[in-house]
Motif scaffolding. Structure first.
Motif, mmCIF file in Angstrom:
data_model
loop_
_atom_site.group_PDB
_atom_site.id
_atom_site.type_symbol
_atom_site.label_atom_id
_atom_site.label_comp_id
_atom_site.label_asym_id
_atom_site.label_seq_id
_atom_site.Cartn_x
_atom_site.Cartn_y
_atom_site.Cartn_z
ATOM 1 N N LEU A 54 12.960 11.891 -11.396
ATOM 2 C CA LEU A 54 11.610 11.554 -10.953
ATOM 3 C C LEU A 54 11.130 10.277 -11.633
ATOM 4 O O LEU A 54 10.533 9.413 -10.995
ATOM 5 C CB LEU A 54 10.644 12.712 -11.227
ATOM 6 C CG LEU A 54 9.188 12.499 -10.805
ATOM 7 C CD1 LEU A 54 9.077 12.159 -9.315
ATOM 8 C CD2 LEU A 54 8.349 13.730 -11.135
ATOM 9 N N GLU A 55 11.419 10.151 -12.906
ATOM 10 C CA GLU A 55 11.041 8.950 -13.654
ATOM 11 C C GLU A 55 11.711 7.714 -13.045
ATOM 12 O O GLU A 55 11.072 6.664 -12.888
ATOM 13 C CB GLU A 55 11.437 9.125 -15.117
ATOM 14 C CG GLU A 55 10.816 8.133 -16.058
ATOM 15 C CD GLU A 55 11.004 8.568 -17.507
ATOM 16 O OE1 GLU A 55 10.099 8.265 -18.316
ATOM 17 O OE2 GLU A 55 12.026 9.192 -17.850
ATOM 18 N N GLU A 56 12.968 7.840 -12.679
ATOM 19 C CA GLU A 56 13.697 6.739 -12.062
ATOM 20 C C GLU A 56 13.113 6.384 -10.691
ATOM 21 O O GLU A 56 12.961 5.204 -10.361
ATOM 22 C CB GLU A 56 15.173 7.112 -11.921
ATOM 23 C CG GLU A 56 16.044 5.985 -11.420
ATOM 24 C CD GLU A 56 17.512 6.373 -11.370
ATOM 25 O OE1 GLU A 56 18.183 5.933 -10.428
ATOM 26 O OE2 GLU A 56 17.968 7.111 -12.262
ATOM 27 N N ALA A 57 12.772 7.388 -9.901
ATOM 28 C CA ALA A 57 12.177 7.140 -8.583
ATOM 29 C C ALA A 57 10.843 6.416 -8.713
ATOM 30 O O ALA A 57 10.570 5.443 -7.998
ATOM 31 C CB ALA A 57 12.001 8.460 -7.825
ATOM 32 N N ILE A 58 10.012 6.868 -9.640
ATOM 33 C CA ILE A 58 8.719 6.225 -9.862
ATOM 34 C C ILE A 58 8.931 4.788 -10.330
ATOM 35 O O ILE A 58 8.231 3.871 -9.884
ATOM 36 C CB ILE A 58 7.864 7.031 -10.868
ATOM 37 C CG1 ILE A 58 7.438 8.364 -10.242
ATOM 38 C CG2 ILE A 58 6.653 6.226 -11.324
ATOM 39 C CD1 ILE A 58 6.797 9.337 -11.221
ATOM 40 N N GLY A 59 9.896 4.571 -11.209
ATOM 41 C CA GLY A 59 10.197 3.219 -11.690
ATOM 42 C C GLY A 59 10.655 2.313 -10.560
ATOM 43 O O GLY A 59 10.243 1.149 -10.483
ATOM 44 N N SER A 60 11.503 2.816 -9.677
ATOM 45 C CA SER A 60 11.982 2.023 -8.538
ATOM 46 C C SER A 60 10.842 1.660 -7.607
ATOM 47 O O SER A 60 10.760 0.528 -7.115
ATOM 48 C CB SER A 60 13.050 2.797 -7.761
ATOM 49 O OG SER A 60 14.194 2.987 -8.544
ATOM 50 N N ILE A 61 9.965 2.610 -7.359
ATOM 51 C CA ILE A 61 8.814 2.357 -6.493
ATOM 52 C C ILE A 61 7.900 1.315 -7.124
ATOM 53 O O ILE A 61 7.429 0.395 -6.460
ATOM 54 C CB ILE A 61 8.049 3.669 -6.205
ATOM 55 C CG1 ILE A 61 8.903 4.569 -5.310
ATOM 56 C CG2 ILE A 61 6.692 3.402 -5.576
ATOM 57 C CD1 ILE A 61 8.399 5.989 -5.213
ATOM 58 N N SER A 62 7.670 1.445 -8.412
ATOM 59 C CA SER A 62 6.821 0.497 -9.123
ATOM 60 C C SER A 62 7.410 -0.908 -9.099
ATOM 61 O O SER A 62 6.701 -1.896 -8.855
ATOM 62 C CB SER A 62 6.623 0.973 -10.565
ATOM 63 O OG SER A 62 5.854 0.059 -11.292
ATOM 64 N N GLU A 63 8.719 -1.004 -9.348
ATOM 65 C CA GLU A 63 9.393 -2.300 -9.335
ATOM 66 C C GLU A 63 9.333 -2.932 -7.943
ATOM 67 O O GLU A 63 9.062 -4.131 -7.807
ATOM 68 C CB GLU A 63 10.842 -2.133 -9.778
ATOM 69 C CG GLU A 63 11.604 -3.440 -9.883
ATOM 70 C CD GLU A 63 13.034 -3.232 -10.350
ATOM 71 O OE1 GLU A 63 13.910 -3.986 -9.883
ATOM 72 O OE2 GLU A 63 13.277 -2.324 -11.166
ATOM 73 N N ALA A 64 9.575 -2.136 -6.919
ATOM 74 C CA ALA A 64 9.500 -2.645 -5.542
ATOM 75 C C ALA A 64 8.080 -3.108 -5.230
ATOM 76 O O ALA A 64 7.878 -4.145 -4.590
ATOM 77 C CB ALA A 64 9.947 -1.572 -4.556
ATOM 78 N N GLY A 65 7.093 -2.366 -5.696
ATOM 79 C CA GLY A 65 5.697 -2.750 -5.481
ATOM 80 C C GLY A 65 5.367 -4.089 -6.121
ATOM 81 O O GLY A 65 4.645 -4.903 -5.541
ATOM 82 N N GLU A 66 5.909 -4.322 -7.316
ATOM 83 C CA GLU A 66 5.692 -5.605 -7.995
ATOM 84 C C GLU A 66 6.341 -6.749 -7.212
ATOM 85 O O GLU A 66 5.751 -7.820 -7.065
ATOM 86 C CB GLU A 66 6.243 -5.557 -9.417
ATOM 87 C CG GLU A 66 5.441 -4.685 -10.357
ATOM 88 C CD GLU A 66 6.098 -4.511 -11.719
ATOM 89 O OE1 GLU A 66 7.022 -5.276 -12.056
ATOM 90 O OE2 GLU A 66 5.677 -3.595 -12.448
ATOM 91 N N THR A 89 0.831 -1.201 0.000
ATOM 92 C CA THR A 89 0.000 0.000 0.000
ATOM 93 C C THR A 89 0.869 1.256 0.000
ATOM 94 O O THR A 89 0.585 2.220 -0.710
ATOM 95 C CB THR A 89 -0.936 -0.003 1.227
ATOM 96 O OG1 THR A 89 -1.779 -1.164 1.156
ATOM 97 C CG2 THR A 89 -1.788 1.239 1.279
ATOM 98 N N ALA A 90 1.941 1.235 0.791
ATOM 99 C CA ALA A 90 2.823 2.401 0.885
ATOM 100 C C ALA A 90 3.578 2.652 -0.418
ATOM 101 O O ALA A 90 3.956 3.787 -0.706
ATOM 102 C CB ALA A 90 3.812 2.224 2.029
ATOM 103 N N LEU A 91 3.780 1.624 -1.208
ATOM 104 C CA LEU A 91 4.545 1.757 -2.459
ATOM 105 C C LEU A 91 3.682 2.191 -3.637
ATOM 106 O O LEU A 91 3.960 1.854 -4.781
ATOM 107 C CB LEU A 91 5.262 0.438 -2.777
ATOM 108 C CG LEU A 91 6.414 0.103 -1.858
ATOM 109 C CD1 LEU A 91 6.927 -1.305 -2.128
ATOM 110 C CD2 LEU A 91 7.534 1.114 -1.999
ATOM 111 N N ASP A 92 2.684 2.960 -3.361
ATOM 112 C CA ASP A 92 1.831 3.507 -4.413
ATOM 113 C C ASP A 92 2.344 4.901 -4.754
ATOM 114 O O ASP A 92 2.420 5.769 -3.880
ATOM 115 C CB ASP A 92 0.381 3.568 -3.919
ATOM 116 C CG ASP A 92 -0.573 4.141 -4.937
ATOM 117 O OD1 ASP A 92 -0.171 4.305 -6.109
ATOM 118 O OD2 ASP A 92 -1.718 4.431 -4.559
ATOM 119 N N SER A 93 2.715 5.103 -5.991
ATOM 120 C CA SER A 93 3.257 6.406 -6.379
ATOM 121 C C SER A 93 2.170 7.447 -6.599
ATOM 122 O O SER A 93 2.457 8.592 -6.951
ATOM 123 C CB SER A 93 4.136 6.276 -7.621
ATOM 124 O OG SER A 93 3.417 5.725 -8.690
#
Length: 149
Positions: free
Chosen positions: A98-110, A58-62
């Motif tokens: 910012l794109e990299e941060a969002i990508g990292s968050i998305s990958e961690a969420g997966e 839940t926390a890893l939602d960008s």
């Protein structure tokens, strides 16, 4: 076209370029603000691993960060094509960050999502592993019989 009109056009173009840059900067700031707080990703109050994983997922939602990034990229691209920015390297770098941060968050969420679905099955496997309760009772009875002899 008179010289006065041309001068006004340059001034208007300069104003538009400044507004475009402000739009990009504003969208980037909103994007950064929409990312989860570091403490929300790090701290938990869950009682078990599955609770931790669900909280982390839940926390890893960008949030709206991707929408803000898209707006920033849209205005940046428009400004670049119009050659409206004198120096846009800082904007381009921040968009990439910012794109990299969002990508990292998305990958961690997966990855957390995968674990969230795997951990309950693993628990079941471990609970079912080893001798059954009937085998344990038999072994205890055999040990008692040996003690009686």
């Amino acid at each position: 076209m008179s010289q006065a009109t041309f001068g006004d056009d340059e001034e208007l173009f300069g104003e538009a370029a400044n507004e475009m840059r402000e739009d990009v900067e504003s969208s980037l700031a909103d994007g950064w603000d929409a990312l989860p707080d570091a403490d929300d990703v790090w701290e938990t109050d869950a009682d078990n691993v599955l609770g931790v994983l669900n909280g982390l997922k839940t926390a890893l939602d960008s949030g709206d960060a991707e929408d803000h990034l898209r707006d920033a990229k849209k205005w940046f691209t428009m400004g670049q094509r119009a050659d409206a920015f004198e120096d846009a390297d800082d904007l381009e770098e921040e968009i990439g960050d910012l794109e990299e941060a969002i990508g990292s968050i998305s990958e961690a969420g997966e990855q957390v999502g995968d674990l969230t679905s795997t951990i309950p099955a693993l628990r079941g496997t471990l609970e079912d592993a080893g001798p059954s309760d009937a085998d344990d009772n038999e072994n205890e009875a055999d040990a008692d019989d040996e003690d009686d002899e």
